[in-house]
Motif scaffolding. Structure first.
Motif, PDB file in Angstrom:
ATOM      1  N   THR A  65       0.858  -1.179   0.000  1.00 21.04           N
ATOM      2  CA  THR A  65       0.000   0.000   0.000  1.00 21.04           C
ATOM      3  C   THR A  65       0.896   1.232   0.000  1.00 21.04           C
ATOM      4  OG1 THR A  65      -1.913   1.050   1.040  1.00 21.04           O
ATOM      5  CG2 THR A  65      -0.215   0.155   2.528  1.00 21.04           C
ATOM      6  N   VAL A  66       0.310   2.370  -0.295  1.00 28.87           N
ATOM      7  CA  VAL A  66       1.079   3.615  -0.340  1.00 28.87           C
ATOM      8  C   VAL A  66       0.826   4.414   0.935  1.00 28.87           C
ATOM      9  CG1 VAL A  66       1.399   5.818  -1.546  1.00 28.87           C
ATOM     10  CG2 VAL A  66       0.942   3.754  -2.852  1.00 28.87           C
ATOM     11  N   ILE A  67       1.898   4.923   1.500  1.00 20.98           N
ATOM     12  CA  ILE A  67       1.819   5.847   2.626  1.00 20.98           C
ATOM     13  C   ILE A  67       2.211   7.230   2.106  1.00 20.98           C
ATOM     14  CG2 ILE A  67       2.802   6.514   4.856  1.00 20.98           C
ATOM     15  CD1 ILE A  67       1.156   3.993   5.116  1.00 20.98           C
ATOM     16  N   PHE A  68       1.405   8.218   2.435  1.00 20.12           N
ATOM     17  CA  PHE A  68       1.709   9.620   2.120  1.00 20.12           C
ATOM     18  C   PHE A  68       1.872  10.306   3.464  1.00 20.12           C
ATOM     19  CE2 PHE A  68      -0.159  13.940   1.804  1.00 20.12           C
ATOM     20  CZ  PHE A  68       0.828  14.514   1.044  1.00 20.12           C
ATOM     21  N   SER A  69       2.987  10.972   3.661  1.00 22.84           N
ATOM     22  CA  SER A  69       3.201  11.646   4.942  1.00 22.84           C
ATOM     23  C   SER A  69       3.840  13.003   4.732  1.00 22.84           C
ATOM     24  CB  SER A  69       4.061  10.782   5.872  1.00 22.84           C
ATOM     25  OG  SER A  69       5.321  10.535   5.325  1.00 22.84           O
ATOM     26  N   TYR A  70       3.655  13.850   5.731  1.00 19.03           N
ATOM     27  CA  TYR A  70       4.283  15.163   5.660  1.00 19.03           C
ATOM     28  C   TYR A  70       4.537  15.702   7.058  1.00 19.03           C
ATOM     29  CZ  TYR A  70      -0.514  16.918   6.260  1.00 19.03           C
ATOM     30  OH  TYR A  70      -1.781  17.157   6.718  1.00 19.03           O
ATOM     31  N   ILE A  71       5.548  16.556   7.128  1.00 13.50           N
ATOM     32  CA  ILE A  71       5.937  17.206   8.377  1.00 13.50           C
ATOM     33  C   ILE A  71       5.953  18.704   8.103  1.00 13.50           C
ATOM     34  CG2 ILE A  71       7.685  17.374  10.192  1.00 13.50           C
ATOM     35  CD1 ILE A  71       8.781  14.643   9.044  1.00 13.50           C
ATOM     36  N   VAL A  72       5.361  19.473   9.000  1.00 14.31           N
ATOM     37  CA  VAL A  72       5.253  20.922   8.813  1.00 14.31           C
ATOM     38  C   VAL A  72       6.190  21.638   9.793  1.00 14.31           C
ATOM     39  CG1 VAL A  72       3.699  22.913   8.842  1.00 14.31           C
ATOM     40  CG2 VAL A  72       2.834  20.666   8.125  1.00 14.31           C
ATOM     41  N   TYR A  73       6.873  22.647   9.271  1.00 14.61           N
ATOM     42  CA  TYR A  73       7.802  23.460  10.058  1.00 14.61           C
ATOM     43  C   TYR A  73       7.461  24.930   9.858  1.00 14.61           C
ATOM     44  CZ  TYR A  73      10.460  19.146   9.225  1.00 14.61           C
ATOM     45  OH  TYR A  73      10.847  17.836   9.113  1.00 14.61           O
ATOM     46  N   LYS A  74       8.006  25.773  10.729  1.00 11.13           N
ATOM     47  CA  LYS A  74       7.802  27.225  10.575  1.00 11.13           C
ATOM     48  C   LYS A  74       8.513  27.758   9.342  1.00 11.13           C
ATOM     49  CE  LYS A  74       7.257  28.347  15.468  1.00 11.13           C
ATOM     50  NZ  LYS A  74       7.867  29.014  16.626  1.00 11.13           N
ATOM     51  N   SER A  75       9.688  27.183   9.027  1.00  8.64           N
ATOM     52  CA  SER A  75      10.503  27.697   7.921  1.00  8.64           C
ATOM     53  C   SER A  75      11.502  26.633   7.480  1.00  8.64           C
ATOM     54  CB  SER A  75      11.284  28.930   8.389  1.00  8.64           C
ATOM     55  OG  SER A  75      12.219  28.555   9.400  1.00  8.64           O
ATOM     56  N   ARG A  76      12.158  26.879   6.365  1.00 11.53           N
ATOM     57  CA  ARG A  76      13.215  25.978   5.901  1.00 11.53           C
ATOM     58  C   ARG A  76      14.356  25.946   6.915  1.00 11.53           C
ATOM     59  NH1 ARG A  76      16.229  24.280   1.087  1.00 11.53           N
ATOM     60  NH2 ARG A  76      17.876  23.051   2.032  1.00 11.53           N
ATOM     61  N   LYS A  77      14.684  27.099   7.456  1.00  9.66           N
ATOM     62  CA  LYS A  77      15.761  27.165   8.445  1.00  9.66           C
ATOM     63  C   LYS A  77      15.419  26.308   9.663  1.00  9.66           C
ATOM     64  CE  LYS A  77      18.465  30.343  11.239  1.00  9.66           C
ATOM     65  NZ  LYS A  77      18.705  31.724  11.662  1.00  9.66           N
ATOM     66  N   MET A 108      11.344   4.978  -1.583  1.00  5.58           N
ATOM     67  CA  MET A 108      10.693   6.114  -0.932  1.00  5.58           C
ATOM     68  C   MET A 108      11.016   7.385  -1.711  1.00  5.58           C
ATOM     69  SD  MET A 108      11.018   7.459   3.008  1.00  5.58           S
ATOM     70  CE  MET A 108      12.730   7.910   2.984  1.00  5.58           C
ATOM     71  N   ILE A 109      10.026   8.254  -1.805  1.00  2.00           N
ATOM     72  CA  ILE A 109      10.216   9.552  -2.462  1.00  2.00           C
ATOM     73  C   ILE A 109      10.034  10.625  -1.395  1.00  2.00           C
ATOM     74  CG2 ILE A 109       9.279  11.154  -4.170  1.00  2.00           C
ATOM     75  CD1 ILE A 109       8.267   8.670  -5.686  1.00  2.00           C
ATOM     76  N   TRP A 110      10.919  11.623  -1.367  1.00  2.00           N
ATOM     77  CA  TRP A 110      10.775  12.685  -0.376  1.00  2.00           C
ATOM     78  C   TRP A 110      11.356  13.979  -0.910  1.00  2.00           C
ATOM     79  CZ3 TRP A 110      14.674   9.167  -0.241  1.00  2.00           C
ATOM     80  CH2 TRP A 110      15.963   9.645  -0.116  1.00  2.00           C
ATOM     81  N   GLY A 111      10.960  15.056  -0.279  1.00  3.24           N
ATOM     82  CA  GLY A 111      11.490  16.347  -0.653  1.00  3.24           C
ATOM     83  C   GLY A 111      10.925  17.442   0.222  1.00  3.24           C
ATOM     84  N   GLY A 112      11.579  18.602   0.204  1.00  2.00           N
ATOM     85  CA  GLY A 112      11.134  19.776   0.955  1.00  2.00           C
ATOM     86  C   GLY A 112      10.424  20.736   0.033  1.00  2.00           C
ATOM     87  N   PHE A 113       9.372  21.374   0.549  1.00  2.00           N
ATOM     88  CA  PHE A 113       8.522  22.235  -0.273  1.00  2.00           C
ATOM     89  C   PHE A 113       8.233  23.555   0.429  1.00  2.00           C
ATOM     90  CE2 PHE A 113       7.740  17.887  -1.368  1.00  2.00           C
ATOM     91  CZ  PHE A 113       7.601  17.875  -2.736  1.00  2.00           C
ATOM     92  N   LYS A 114       8.333  24.637  -0.340  1.00  4.42           N
ATOM     93  CA  LYS A 114       7.908  25.957   0.129  1.00  4.42           C
ATOM     94  C   LYS A 114       6.412  26.083  -0.117  1.00  4.42           C
ATOM     95  CE  LYS A 114      12.101  28.299  -1.433  1.00  4.42           C
ATOM     96  NZ  LYS A 114      12.582  29.361  -2.299  1.00  4.42           N
ATOM     97  N   ASN A 115       5.674  26.579   0.863  1.00  5.97           N
ATOM     98  CA  ASN A 115       4.251  26.834   0.652  1.00  5.97           C
ATOM     99  C   ASN A 115       4.081  28.048  -0.253  1.00  5.97           C
ATOM    100  OD1 ASN A 115       3.949  24.804   2.501  1.00  5.97           O
ATOM    101  ND2 ASN A 115       2.642  25.959   3.891  1.00  5.97           N
ATOM    102  N   VAL A 116       3.165  27.976  -1.199  1.00  9.41           N
ATOM    103  CA  VAL A 116       2.864  29.124  -2.049  1.00  9.41           C
ATOM    104  C   VAL A 116       1.434  29.616  -1.810  1.00  9.41           C
ATOM    105  CG1 VAL A 116       4.570  28.630  -3.817  1.00  9.41           C
ATOM    106  CG2 VAL A 116       2.288  27.648  -4.023  1.00  9.41           C
ATOM    107  N   VAL A 117       0.585  28.729  -1.281  1.00 12.96           N
ATOM    108  CA  VAL A 117      -0.772  29.100  -0.871  1.00 12.96           C
ATOM    109  C   VAL A 117      -1.020  28.417   0.466  1.00 12.96           C
ATOM    110  CG1 VAL A 117      -3.232  28.928  -1.356  1.00 12.96           C
ATOM    111  CG2 VAL A 117      -1.616  29.267  -3.233  1.00 12.96           C
ATOM    112  N   GLU A 118      -1.455  29.176   1.433  1.00 11.04           N
ATOM    113  CA  GLU A 118      -1.722  28.627   2.764  1.00 11.04           C
ATOM    114  C   GLU A 118      -2.943  29.326   3.327  1.00 11.04           C
ATOM    115  OE1 GLU A 118       0.721  28.523   6.949  1.00 11.04           O
ATOM    116  OE2 GLU A 118       1.869  28.250   5.094  1.00 11.04           O
ATOM    117  N   MET A 119      -3.969  28.559   3.658  1.00 12.86           N
ATOM    118  CA  MET A 119      -5.213  29.144   4.173  1.00 12.86           C
ATOM    119  C   MET A 119      -5.601  28.518   5.496  1.00 12.86           C
ATOM    120  SD  MET A 119      -7.518  29.395   0.809  1.00 12.86           S
ATOM    121  CE  MET A 119      -6.745  29.526  -0.763  1.00 12.86           C
TER     122      MET A 119
END
Length: 119
Positions: A65-77, A108-119
């Motif tokens: 099965t596929v697992i999709f996960s994410y971790i949220v931070y205040k900033s890249r730093k 596994m596929i992973w990467g860091g992403f900058k938010n461009v839209v956040e509501m």
């Protein structure tokens, strides 16, 4: 705006319980070092597409099965600082051994992403 690390992981269905156990520990570790959110999701409505899809992205096998996960931070730093602490955290030492992981980390596929839209 926040910064997000995203992951897609193929997990054998018979090792899903073991994966969830490890994910709960990993979540505690990330949160204790300052992550804003830690989320792990198991596939529910992810069909194999003709050209692209979550199953195709990880070369999903019949018994997985596929697992999709994410971790949220205040900033890249902040993410870079937290990641450094997480990688040194002794609670994850056993988890980092590829032979003990309940999934194939090479797929596994992973990467860091900058938010461009956040509501």
């Amino acid at each position: 705006m926040n910064y997000v690390d995203g992951f897609i992981v193929p997990v054998p269905k018979n090792k899903l319980k073991a994966y969830v156990k490890i994910a709960k520990l990993a979540g505690k570790v990330w949160m204790s070092h300052g992550a804003l959110a830690y989320v792990e999701c198991v596939a529910d409505d992810v069909k194999k597409g003709k050209w692209t899809s979550f199953p195709r992205s990880v070369k999903l096998k019949r018994n997985e099965t596929v697992i999709f996960s994410y971790i949220v931070y205040k900033s890249r730093k902040q993410r870079d600082t937290i990641m450094g602490k997480v990688m040194k955290d002794k609670r994850l030492a056993n988890m980092m051994d590829p032979k003990k992981m309940p999934f194939n980390a090479k797929r596994m596929i992973w990467g860091g992403f900058k938010n461009v839209v956040e509501m």
